[in-house]
Design an enzyme around this catalytic site. Structure first.
Site, PDB file in Angstrom:
ATOM      1  N   GLU B  75      -0.482   2.030   1.627  1.00  0.00           N
ATOM      2  CA  GLU B  75      -0.521   2.190   3.080  1.00  0.00           C
ATOM      3  C   GLU B  75       0.115   3.491   3.549  1.00  0.00           C
ATOM      4  O   GLU B  75      -0.446   4.211   4.374  1.00  0.00           O
ATOM      5  CB  GLU B  75       0.153   0.994   3.764  1.00  0.00           C
ATOM      6  CG  GLU B  75      -0.649  -0.299   3.682  1.00  0.00           C
ATOM      7  CD  GLU B  75      -0.571  -0.993   2.326  1.00  0.00           C
ATOM      8  OE1 GLU B  75       0.229  -0.559   1.472  1.00  0.00           O
ATOM      9  OE2 GLU B  75      -1.308  -1.958   2.117  1.00  0.00           O
ATOM     10  N   HIS B 144       2.309 -12.593   8.096  1.00  0.00           N
ATOM     11  CA  HIS B 144       0.897 -12.326   8.425  1.00  0.00           C
ATOM     12  C   HIS B 144       0.619 -12.599   9.906  1.00  0.00           C
ATOM     13  O   HIS B 144      -0.515 -12.898  10.283  1.00  0.00           O
ATOM     14  CB  HIS B 144      -0.031 -13.208   7.575  1.00  0.00           C
ATOM     15  CG  HIS B 144      -0.346 -12.634   6.223  1.00  0.00           C
ATOM     16  ND1 HIS B 144       0.622 -12.333   5.318  1.00  0.00           N
ATOM     17  CD2 HIS B 144      -1.524 -12.306   5.634  1.00  0.00           C
ATOM     18  CE1 HIS B 144       0.042 -11.853   4.208  1.00  0.00           C
ATOM     19  NE2 HIS B 144      -1.242 -11.819   4.384  1.00  0.00           N
TER      20      HIS B 144
HETATM   21  C1  LIG Z   1       1.188  -4.203   1.612  1.00  0.00           C
HETATM   22  C2  LIG Z   1      -0.023  -5.052   1.649  1.00  0.00           C
HETATM   23  N1  LIG Z   1      -1.232  -4.470   1.751  1.00  0.00           N
HETATM   24  C3  LIG Z   1      -2.336  -5.227   1.782  1.00  0.00           C
HETATM   25  C4  LIG Z   1      -2.263  -6.580   1.699  1.00  0.00           C
HETATM   26  C5  LIG Z   1      -3.531  -7.421   1.721  1.00  0.00           C
HETATM   27  N2  LIG Z   1      -3.745  -7.979   0.375  1.00  0.00           N
HETATM   28  C6  LIG Z   1      -3.340  -9.215   0.083  1.00  0.00           C
HETATM   29  S1  LIG Z   1      -3.559  -9.575  -1.540  1.00  0.00           S
HETATM   30  C7  LIG Z   1      -4.219  -8.083  -1.859  1.00  0.00           C
HETATM   31  C8  LIG Z   1      -4.690  -7.734  -3.246  1.00  0.00           C
HETATM   32  C9  LIG Z   1      -3.618  -7.621  -4.241  1.00  0.00           C
HETATM   33  O1  LIG Z   1      -4.166  -7.479  -5.507  1.00  0.00           O
HETATM   34  P1  LIG Z   1      -3.317  -7.688  -6.806  1.00  0.00           P
HETATM   35  O2  LIG Z   1      -1.995  -7.025  -6.671  1.00  0.00           O
HETATM   36  O3  LIG Z   1      -4.149  -7.280  -7.943  1.00  0.00           O
HETATM   37  O4  LIG Z   1      -3.021  -9.252  -6.840  1.00  0.00           O
HETATM   38  P2  LIG Z   1      -4.032 -10.484  -6.983  1.00  0.00           P
HETATM   39  O5  LIG Z   1      -4.371 -10.950  -5.601  1.00  0.00           O
HETATM   40  O6  LIG Z   1      -5.198 -10.030  -7.747  1.00  0.00           O
HETATM   41  O7  LIG Z   1      -3.244 -11.536  -7.696  1.00  0.00           O
HETATM   42  C10 LIG Z   1      -4.270  -7.316  -0.696  1.00  0.00           C
HETATM   43  C11 LIG Z   1      -4.823  -5.974  -0.626  1.00  0.00           C
HETATM   44  C12 LIG Z   1      -0.989  -7.155   1.608  1.00  0.00           C
HETATM   45  N3  LIG Z   1      -0.820  -8.488   1.534  1.00  0.00           N
HETATM   46  N4  LIG Z   1       0.104  -6.385   1.568  1.00  0.00           N
END
Ligand SMILES: Cc1ncc(C[n+]2csc(CCOP(=O)(O)OP(=O)(O)O)c2C)c(N)n1
Ligand SMILES: [Mg+2]
Lengths: 309, 369
Positions: B75, B144
């Protein structure tokens, strides 16, 4: 419960997590669980294999996809269901929901819905363990997407610089929401970690709970002895949609063949004999936990403004 | 205004049609890409099959991956990249599916974007739009659900809008993208995406900029200043009170939180003598406090009763629905507060709507407003 061998024990623990999440899927249409759920179905072996060699006093920090780690680390099933139901008896007294499970009594130190935000907490806990001479191993669990965040890099640097007793565990399911890893990363996760001077392990077979356990117990033993940080990346596969109870492989963002390939290796699908053997006793435990949640009270009105400051 | 009228002239259905919040956002995004080749849109998931809750759906296919693209989870870096891109001629639109994640980019927004013009003696401009969505209901929980308009609006150099209707989106976004020369933060509300709005109040503004407040209902008994979804709640409460209590509320949609129309507020309170502020965030040090400041500084003697404010309870948001329903003011609370303020007694005897969960209502109710 007594098991004939380590395979059966790990299998049982992984199956328990899967059946818990399948119960969540069953319950979801009833609207009793009014919380977004990020299911770990497909990824159970990572949590179980990793937690097997941890002690209760070892601390673990994880993300919103925390059901598997909560259970594998020893969190109570009753309190988990009660939390999903928003009941006062939940592990977060109804204030946490699915995304913020915690069980400090067994070393699950919190889970956050902001990606990568608990990685520095784990490093800080490792700093405290080191300074206070606590014989703990600290574990940071995060996804592949989290490795793109600044806080991740800042944390790795500090952990490596100060030689802290931590295992940095990347659960790589190849996806962040609907984005493939290739669309997001110009680096390889392990190469990148190596550049901080961290010893690195990689395991492609995240479905193989015994292998995960073997790799992880070696690393945990090493950290316990040397008090130095280690990095491990485990490939795994999320079967369900990013958030919610459904499958969305038809949506076109991921490879259906890859998903099928993972499932075709999944012991929890292949070994139906063991499933049949353990299922009844697990379902009994789940029934009990759901019933506990059902009959638990809602939080008191006064809870709304308690524990704020 | 000027823009919308120009559109209305070429599209005669526009002024009377019914448009969802989502559709308005989509049109604003699509039109921006179509109008100006320098516009790019990026953010996590902008090009996936959900398309930022539908507001960017299909745009990557239509305009190409060079203009609409997914980003790493980064971000702060991506906001810095947007600033650099703006400095060198692009118009970046950055999206966040929750405003909570924008906190990671706070350094770039506050220390850089907000100051780039001033700090270099006016030699630079960073025209860019950062869109973010406030989450609510279904256990969004503490991380959220937050609504940070006052954090942003506190900082000189930032323009903060909170559209409360499709109308506002279709007036403000094209203006921001096409004409405004500074960084703008648009805070959208997730519960409004499915709501339908009538495109029927095109108000003239003297200075021609839609980046200001708007009167959405006229009345002489009380002034309600509201933001985002609380504008809709105020409208619902006002209709109820007009029907069952003969009370006429004047409602001002703050719309541009950073640059509210002070004279509109002061004039209204001067007439009604009573002020209620309803915001989507916490009251302390926020919009509620700011509106009180405006009235106190300009016209303290106008108030015939103490100001009433409504916002989130002073706690992080709980996930349990039983607690969450109490966390936000509902229609009943709002109506009761207005009736009490206008009549001067909480024994006002005006029947209240029996509605305790706004989230439930918005799931069923789709408008039009
Ligand atoms: C700082 C932030 N940016 C964006 C999000 C939205 N978001 C929630 S889960 C996610 C994906 C995360 O992927 P990963 O770290 O690979 O974990 P996974 O969900 O695959 O277990 C995103 C972009 C968030 N929760 N926090
Ligand atoms: Mg992932």
């Amino acid at each position: 419960m007594k098991f004939p061998g380590i395979y059966e024990e790990l299998f049982y623990k992984a199956l328990r997590i899967r059946l818990v999440e399948e119960r969540i899927i069953e319950l979801y249409p009833s609207d009793k669980i009014q919380s977004p759920v990020h299911l770990s179905i497909g990824q159970e072996a990572v949590a179980v294999g990793a937690c097997q060699s941890l002690k209760q006093t070892d601390l673990l920090f994880c993300s919103y996809r925390s059901h598997a780690f909560y259970l594998a680390k020893g969190g109570h099933l009753r309190e988990m269901f009660a939390e999903l139901y928003g009941k006062a008896t939940g592990c977060g007294h109804g204030k946490a929901g699915s995304m913020h499970l915690a069980a400090p009594e067994v070393g699950l130190m919190g889970s956050s819905a902001v990606v990568a935000s608990t990685i520095p907490h784990a490093v800080g806990a490792a700093l405290a363990a080191e300074r206070l001479k606590k014989p703990q191993v600290i574990v940071a669990v995060f996804g592949d997407g989290a490795t793109e965040e600044g806080a991740y890099h800042e944390s790795l640097n500090f952990a490596a610089l100060h030689k802290l007793p931590i295992v940095l565990l990347c659960e790589n399911n190849g996806l962040a929401v609907h984005s493939k890893l290739e669309a997001r990363q110009a680096y390889r996760i392990t190469d990148q970690a190596k550049s901080y001077g961290l010893p690195v392990a990689y395991l492609a077979d995240g479905h193989d709970v015994v292998k995960v356990h073997e790799v992880f117990s070696g690393i945990v033993g090493e950290v316990r002895r040397s008090r130095c940080p280690h990095f491990v990346e485990i490939r795994t596969c999320r079967y369900k949609e990013h958030v919610g109870p459904d499958e969305d492989s038809h949506a076109g963002y991921r490879s259906v063949e890859e998903l099928q390939a993972w499932k075709s290796k999944d012991p929890l699908i292949l070994n139906q004999e063991l499933v049949a053997q353990y299922r009844p006793v697990i379902l009994q435990e789940i029934d009990d936990a759901v019933e506990f949640a059902e009959r638990s009270p809602w939080p008191e009105r006064s809870e709304l403004l308690s524990d704020v400051v | 205004m000027a823009l919308i009228q120009a559109r209305a002239a070429t599209d005669p259905t526009l002024e009377t049609e019914v448009v969802t919040y989502r559709e308005a956002l989509f049109r604003a995004m699509r039109d921006a890409l179509a109008r100006d080749p320098r516009v790019i849109i990026f953010g996590q998931g902008v090009d996936d099959h959900k398309g930022t809750f539908g507001s960017t759906l299909g745009l990557a296919q239509e305009f190409g991956a060079a203009r609409v693209f997914d980003t790493p989870l980064a971000e702060e870096g991506m906001t810095g990249i947007a600033i650099g891109a703006a400095l060198n001629g692009l118009y970046p639109i950055q999206t966040h599916i929750r405003s909570d994640f924008v906190l990671l980019a706070m350094n770039q927004i506050v220390n850089l974007a907000a100051k780039y013009k001033y700090m270099f003696g006016g030699r630079f401009e960073v025209p860019m739009l950062i869109r973010m969505v406030i989450g609510r209901s279904w256990g969004q929980g503490a991380q959220h659900s937050q609504s940070f308009q006052s954090l942003f609006a506190h900082v000189p150099g930032l323009t903060v809008i909170m559209p409360a209707s499709a109308q506002s989106i279709l007036e403000c976004y094209p203006y921001v993208i096409g004409r405004h020369r500074g960084p703008v933060l648009a805070i959208e509300h997730r519960l409004m995406y499915d709501l339908k709005f009538r495109m029927d109040e095109v108000a003239e503004k003297a200075n021609g900029s839609p980046l200001t407040s708007r009167k959405v209902r006229a009345g002489n008994d009380v002034t309600i200043v509201a933001t985002s979804i609380m504008v809709l709640e105020a409208q619902r409460a006002a209709e109820h009170l007009a029907r069952v209590g003969g009370i006429q509320c004047e409602i001002i949609d703050l719309n541009c939180v950073s640059h509210p129309d002070r004279s509109l507020i002061v004039e209204s309170v001067g007439r009604t003598g009573k002020l209620l502020v309803a915001d989507t965030s916490w009251q302390a040090y926020g919009v509620c406090a700011e509106i009180c400041r405006i009235v106190c500084e300009h016209s303290p003697s106008a108030l015939k009763a103490p100001v009433v404010t409504l916002g989130m309870q002073p706690a992080p948001c709980p996930t349990a629905k039983s607690l969450e329903d109490r966390y936000y003011p509902n229609l009943r609370d709002l109506t009761d507060a207005v009736a009490t303020l206008v009549t001067g007694t909480d024994h006002h005897g005006i029947p209240l709507p029996d509605e305790h969960s706004m989230a439930d209502v918005y799931k069923r109710f789709k408008g039009p407003f």
